[in-house]
Design an enzyme around this catalytic site. Structure first.
Site, short mmCIF file in Angstrom:
data_model
loop_
_atom_site.label_atom_id
_atom_site.label_comp_id
_atom_site.label_asym_id
_atom_site.label_seq_id
_atom_site.Cartn_x
_atom_site.Cartn_y
_atom_site.Cartn_z
N HIS A 150 0.85 -1.20 0.00
CA HIS A 150 0.00 0.00 0.00
C HIS A 150 0.88 1.23 0.00
O HIS A 150 1.93 1.25 0.63
CB HIS A 150 -0.92 0.01 1.23
CG HIS A 150 -2.08 0.94 1.07
ND1 HIS A 150 -2.01 2.28 1.39
CD2 HIS A 150 -3.33 0.72 0.58
CE1 HIS A 150 -3.17 2.84 1.10
NE2 HIS A 150 -3.99 1.93 0.61
N ASP A 187 -7.88 -5.88 0.05
CA ASP A 187 -8.28 -6.71 -1.09
C ASP A 187 -7.79 -8.15 -0.99
O ASP A 187 -8.24 -9.01 -1.73
CB ASP A 187 -7.77 -6.08 -2.39
CG ASP A 187 -8.40 -4.73 -2.62
OD1 ASP A 187 -9.62 -4.62 -2.43
OD2 ASP A 187 -7.69 -3.78 -2.99
N1 CMC Z 1 4.36 -7.54 -4.62
C1 CMC Z 1 5.70 -7.48 -4.80
N2 CMC Z 1 6.44 -6.35 -4.69
C2 CMC Z 1 5.76 -5.23 -4.38
C3 CMC Z 1 4.37 -5.23 -4.17
C4 CMC Z 1 3.68 -6.44 -4.31
N3 CMC Z 1 2.35 -6.48 -4.13
N4 CMC Z 1 3.98 -3.98 -3.89
C5 CMC Z 1 5.07 -3.22 -3.91
N5 CMC Z 1 6.15 -3.96 -4.21
C6 CMC Z 1 7.55 -3.50 -4.29
C7 CMC Z 1 7.79 -2.72 -5.58
O1 CMC Z 1 8.23 -3.56 -6.62
C8 CMC Z 1 8.83 -1.71 -5.15
O2 CMC Z 1 10.06 -2.34 -5.15
P1 CMC Z 1 11.42 -1.46 -5.46
O3 CMC Z 1 11.48 -0.40 -4.40
O4 CMC Z 1 12.53 -2.47 -5.38
O5 CMC Z 1 11.23 -0.89 -6.83
C9 CMC Z 1 8.45 -1.40 -3.71
O6 CMC Z 1 7.75 -2.57 -3.24
C10 CMC Z 1 7.55 -0.20 -3.55
O7 CMC Z 1 6.40 -0.42 -4.36
P2 CMC Z 1 5.74 0.66 -5.29
O8 CMC Z 1 5.08 -0.06 -6.43
O9 CMC Z 1 6.72 1.74 -5.62
O10 CMC Z 1 4.66 1.22 -4.27
P3 CMC Z 1 3.43 2.14 -4.63
O11 CMC Z 1 3.14 2.91 -3.41
O12 CMC Z 1 3.70 2.90 -5.88
O13 CMC Z 1 2.25 1.11 -4.97
C11 CMC Z 1 0.56 -0.50 -4.65
C12 CMC Z 1 1.32 0.66 -4.02
C13 CMC Z 1 -0.62 -0.84 -3.75
C14 CMC Z 1 -0.02 -0.06 -6.03
C15 CMC Z 1 1.51 -1.70 -4.81
O14 CMC Z 1 1.92 -2.14 -3.53
C16 CMC Z 1 0.85 -2.84 -5.57
O15 CMC Z 1 0.90 -2.85 -6.80
N6 CMC Z 1 0.21 -3.82 -4.85
C17 CMC Z 1 -0.54 -4.87 -5.52
C18 CMC Z 1 -1.91 -4.33 -5.98
C19 CMC Z 1 -2.85 -4.12 -4.80
O16 CMC Z 1 -3.00 -4.97 -3.93
N7 CMC Z 1 -3.58 -2.96 -4.83
C20 CMC Z 1 -4.58 -2.64 -3.80
C21 CMC Z 1 -4.17 -1.50 -2.94
S1 CMC Z 1 -5.19 -1.32 -1.45
C22 CMC Z 1 -6.78 -1.01 -1.96
C23 CMC Z 1 -6.97 0.13 -2.88
O17 CMC Z 1 -6.37 1.20 -2.71
O18 CMC Z 1 -7.71 -0.03 -3.79
#
Ligand code: CMC
Length: 387
Positions: A263, A321
């Protein structure tokens, strides 16, 4: 924080709101001063709508007046029903919902009336009608006749009544859905709320704002993650396959992510996920499936991930989720309805934000800047040539 400041608006304060506070470091969610753990299971969706919109919990007569209003607005214009029934049956339900809400604006002669009285009425109208659009498209795509709403049923009960084709749902199912609505109702400056606020700030109409929000919620990084998480758990299929998928999630060259994990704001356990995990156990026990294979995969996956250095260092925890899909699936919802249900509940928040902005005399259009890469690149070349 991400090294590329142009991506994802991380850390940018985009609005001031009194509605909800996401305290990511400690894993707390607050609606108007109340911790979500105090609210979930103790108040219903209608009370949550009242709380978000009016800043306090309603007394009996205020609650009953709100419920009466919502019930009075459930009937959809015939033109919208005809439109829903003209869509291809394989339309993605979130696309049908987006189209249905946009169409509601076309059939509302007051859509452009921004007087406070009209805004107030339209706010409640959309909250009352979004579940009906969702349920009617569901019945239509299954080739079943549409059912009239029941005025004596609350929002969650009426929704279940409609999608069950006119059969009243058990109290347990109504209470679970009601609690899911409460958990999903608002969540700070999430992507869909942000999108709708950008639309509102241009002084566009409420139907346009909700349509923007629905299109944004649909993506699997946001609301679409509930469906994607269940699909992922099904793909993993067995606890013995978990290590392979954990490795894929950690592999920078593999686009696979653990859906329902991570998140932007929570760097601690998502408080909604805790409630949802407990509810998931209860629902599965209730239907005699406490040893459900998919739940076992989810529990084991969480256990392994939370002990893995990659997830520990990046502070990646299950989000709402991760368990909502298994719960809704156990309640009999098809997975394509998970995100529309999220939209139904989040409408309370989107519209509360819309009211908050519209009543703010200091509203300004949202207009960030960009880094013009081509220009910078050209200038760099000119400088090189000059040298
Ligand atoms: N699985 C594996 N690695 C992950 C994940 C994951 N689910 N989420 C983040 N990371 C890693 C990402 O690759 C990055 O690594 P690095 O720093 O080495 O590049 C690091 O953690 C930071 O992630 P980010 O993608 O830069 O984080 P963000 O704040 O931009 O994205 C997120 C947040 C929720 C979109 C992301 O964690 C994600 O894609 N999660 C899976 C989708 C998900 O469950 N979404 C629902 C969110 S909660 C409900 C809602 O808001 O709707």
């Amino acid at each position: 924080m991400s090294s590329d400041a142009t991506k994802g608006l991380e850390g940018i304060v985009a609005a001031k709101t009194y509605l909800s506070d996401v305290r990511g470091d400690v894993g707390e969610l607050i609606y108007r001063g109340y911790d979500i753990n105090q609210l979930a299971g103790n108040i219903g969706y209608e009370e949550t709508v009242y709380l978000l919109h009016y800043g306090k919990l309603p007394n009996q007569s205020e609650l009953s007046a709100l419920k009466t209003k919502l019930v009075s607005y459930r009937q959809l214009p015939q033109g919208v029903i005809d439109l829903i029934q003209s869509l291809p049956k394989d339309t993605v339900p979130m696309n049908a919902l987006r189209t249905g809400i946009s169409a509601l604006g076309c059939f509302d002669s007051s859509s452009e009336d921004n007087s406070p009285e009209s805004l107030q009425e339209k706010a409640l109208k959309i909250i009352a009608q979004i579940p009906i659009v969702t349920a009617y498209f569901h019945l239509y795509r299954q080739g079943r006749p549409l059912v009239e709403s029941r005025p004596d049923l609350n929002e969650a009960a009426n929704f279940l009544y409609l999608i069950n084709g006119g059969t009243e749902a058990e109290k347990d199912s109504v209470d679970t859905l009601d609690m899911c609505y409460v958990l999903h109702a608002d969540h700070g400056m999430n992507a869909s709320t942000f999108a709708s606020r950008v639309t509102v700030a241009t002084l566009s109409d409420i139907y346009s704002a909700v349509t923007s929000a629905i299109g944004t919620l649909k993506g699997p990084l946001h609301g679409g993650a509930n469906e994607a998480a269940l699909n992922m758990l099904r793909e993993i299929g067995d606890v013995k396959n978990i290590p392979k998928f954990i490795e894929k999630a950690k592999d920078k060259n593999d686009p696979f992510k653990l859906m329902g994990f991570g998140h932007r704001v929570y760097k601690n356990y998502d408080p909604r996920a805790k409630v949802m995990q407990k509810t998931c156990h209860e629902v599965l026990a209730e239907i005699g499936k406490k040893d459900d294979k998919i739940l076992q995969v989810a529990l084991e996956l969480e256990k392994i991930a939370l002990k893995d250095d990659y997830f520990i260092e990046k502070k990646l925890y299950p989000n709402i989720d991760f368990y909502s899909g298994i719960t809704l699936n156990a309640m009999g919802f098809p997975s394509t309805m998970f995100t529309p249900l999220f939209a139904v509940a989040r409408t309370a928040g989107w519209i509360a934000h819309w009211k908050e902005m519209y009543l703010d005399p200091k509203n300004r259009i949202g207009r960030p800047r960009q880094l013009s890469v081509s220009y910078t690149h050209l200038r760099a070349h000119e400088t090189e040539a000059d040298l």
